[in-house]
Design a protein around this motif. Structure first.
Motif, PDB file in Angstrom:
ATOM      1  N   GLN A 178     -31.812 -50.058 -11.432  1.00 24.89           N
ATOM      2  CA  GLN A 178     -31.083 -51.239 -11.867  1.00 24.89           C
ATOM      3  C   GLN A 178     -29.667 -50.904 -12.304  1.00 24.89           C
ATOM      4  O   GLN A 178     -28.750 -51.703 -12.164  1.00 24.89           O
TER       5      GLN A 178
ATOM      6  N   ARG B 265     -41.612 -42.252 -18.291  1.00 27.15           N
ATOM      7  CA  ARG B 265     -41.164 -43.303 -19.209  1.00 27.15           C
ATOM      8  C   ARG B 265     -39.701 -43.686 -19.030  1.00 27.15           C
ATOM      9  O   ARG B 265     -39.334 -44.836 -19.260  1.00 27.15           O
TER      10      ARG B 265
ATOM     11  N   PRO C 135     -39.072 -45.796 -15.288  1.00 27.06           N
ATOM     12  CA  PRO C 135     -39.403 -47.228 -15.312  1.00 27.06           C
ATOM     13  C   PRO C 135     -38.332 -48.068 -16.008  1.00 27.06           C
ATOM     14  O   PRO C 135     -38.069 -49.207 -15.599  1.00 27.06           O
ATOM     15  N   ILE C 136     -37.689 -47.517 -17.056  1.00 31.12           N
ATOM     16  CA  ILE C 136     -36.602 -48.233 -17.711  1.00 31.12           C
ATOM     17  C   ILE C 136     -35.455 -48.436 -16.734  1.00 31.12           C
ATOM     18  O   ILE C 136     -34.871 -49.521 -16.639  1.00 31.12           O
TER      19      ILE C 136
ATOM     20  N   LYS D 266     -35.591 -48.741 -13.667  1.00 34.61           N
ATOM     21  CA  LYS D 266     -35.985 -49.748 -12.681  1.00 34.61           C
ATOM     22  C   LYS D 266     -35.979 -51.166 -13.253  1.00 34.61           C
ATOM     23  O   LYS D 266     -36.198 -52.133 -12.529  1.00 34.61           O
ATOM     24  N   GLY D 267     -35.761 -51.269 -14.567  1.00 32.45           N
ATOM     25  CA  GLY D 267     -35.695 -52.594 -15.180  1.00 32.45           C
ATOM     26  C   GLY D 267     -36.865 -52.951 -16.064  1.00 32.45           C
ATOM     27  O   GLY D 267     -36.941 -54.078 -16.571  1.00 32.45           O
ATOM     28  N   HIS D 268     -37.774 -52.013 -16.296  1.00 31.06           N
ATOM     29  CA  HIS D 268     -38.952 -52.282 -17.118  1.00 31.06           C
ATOM     30  C   HIS D 268     -38.725 -51.676 -18.511  1.00 31.06           C
ATOM     31  O   HIS D 268     -38.989 -50.495 -18.733  1.00 31.06           O
ATOM     32  N   TYR D 269     -38.247 -52.486 -19.432  1.00 26.59           N
ATOM     33  CA  TYR D 269     -37.907 -51.957 -20.746  1.00 26.59           C
ATOM     34  C   TYR D 269     -37.983 -53.044 -21.814  1.00 26.59           C
ATOM     35  O   TYR D 269     -38.082 -54.242 -21.525  1.00 26.59           O
TER      36      TYR D 269
ATOM     37  N   GLU E  40     -41.490 -49.864 -22.105  1.00 27.69           N
ATOM     38  CA  GLU E  40     -42.274 -51.073 -22.363  1.00 27.69           C
ATOM     39  C   GLU E  40     -43.411 -50.817 -23.357  1.00 27.69           C
ATOM     40  O   GLU E  40     -43.860 -51.739 -24.047  1.00 27.69           O
ATOM     41  N   SER E  41     -43.870 -49.585 -23.445  1.00 23.67           N
ATOM     42  CA  SER E  41     -44.960 -49.248 -24.357  1.00 23.67           C
ATOM     43  C   SER E  41     -44.484 -48.990 -25.786  1.00 23.67           C
ATOM     44  O   SER E  41     -45.289 -48.658 -26.665  1.00 23.67           O
TER      45      SER E  41
END
Length: 296
Positions: free
Chosen positions: A4, A112, A115-116, A118-121, A276-277
């Motif tokens: 991203q 971890r 994924p951030i 890639k936009g997962h945060y 996300e976790s």
């Protein structure tokens, strides 16, 4: 892999060889997927070849994400400095001791961190404090500094108890004879303020806490204020003080009797990206041993 963020800066200004090792690993990985940039001092600590490095000002103009490799101190310095230049999200990779703000380990870069990217945060904004000083022989406040954790007025060269007069939103609040005063954000409530007996404040709370340092009184307690408050602390003549004002652990200036320090919420904030976790209470339990049972 779709990233991203197209321009990512890496900051890891530290003499620790493990920091340099992680920076090299991260830089090489990012270069395979996006544009990566190294801060000047960071690049000087590396063994791997880098064609060009950049100043913080240049990184603020170019990049849309910053990754800080190191400890919480590195994170505070980078977050504070960059946020003044531009609002850029920051991620922390822990190479320090506690790692309360840098919540990704080097072993978790792919599991971890990516994924951030890639936009997962989880996005979190942390406000800062700003302090201005009016010397006793002047009529205006001069801007001094900003802090993400805390601004501290503490006994200086003479290391003696001194007196302060505190006004809040133009109203007299109290006098205090103590070794100093910690003025903390929620971010800093788990740092110096915690050691002095202050409360833990969740990062989402819009509040400032005043924590007296070892007050010469049995009824002195921390005071939590709305973050919209303006606090003015006047140094009294008691003990001929020369207390030091510091921000996030860095001493900035010495004060004298009659000097006033005005503190308020800074208009600029620091944006942190977590996995996300991410769980704030898990960080409290695992890193500060909060809520640990004495008996299983």
């Amino acid at each position: 892999m779709t990233i991203q963020f197209q321009h990512i800066a890496i900051i890891g200004t530290h003499t620790n060889p493990s920091v340099a090792q992680t920076v090299c690993q991260l830089f090489q990985l990012l270069c395979q997927h996006t544009n990566a940039y190294l801060e000047n001092e960071t690049a000087q600590t590396l063994d791997c070849h880098v064609d060009k490095s950049y100043s913080l000002k240049e990184l603020a103009q170019i990049c849309d994400l910053v990754i800080v490799v190191g400890g919480d101190g590195n994170f505070l310095n980078a977050g504070r400095s960059l946020s003044i230049l531009k609002s850029i999200p920051i991620i922390g990779i822990n190479r320090g001791k506690l790692g309360f703000l840098t919540d990704i380990t080097p072993d978790e870069i792919e599991s971890r961190l990516f994924p951030i990217l890639k936009g997962h945060y989880v996005k979190e904004k942390r406000f800062m404090l700003e302090a201005s000083i009016k010397k006793k022989d002047t009529s205006k406040y001069n801007h001094t500094t900003v802090a993400l954790n805390d601004i501290v007025i503490a006994a200086g060269q003479h290391n003696r108890l001194f007196q302060m007069s505190v006004h809040i939103d133009g109203r007299y609040a109290f006098d205090q004879r103590a070794d100093g005063m910690i003025i903390s954000t929620p971010t800093g409530s788990t740092a110096h303020a915690l050691s002095a007996g202050g409360p833990i404040m969740h990062p989402s709370i819009d509040a400032i806490v005043l924590v007296p340092m070892y007050s010469h009184s049995l009824n002195s307690r921390p005071l939590i204020l709305n973050a919209k408050s303006t606090i003015v602390i006047t140094i009294a003549e008691y003990n001929n003080p020369e207390p030091a004002l510091s921000f996030d652990g860095h001493t900035k200036t010495y004060l004298q009797a009659g000097d006033r320090v005005q503190l308020k919420k800074c208009k600029k904030s620091v944006t942190i990206l977590h996995p996300e976790s991410y769980d704030y209470f898990h960080s409290l339990r695992s890193k500060l041993h909060w809520g640990k049972m004495l008996f299983p």
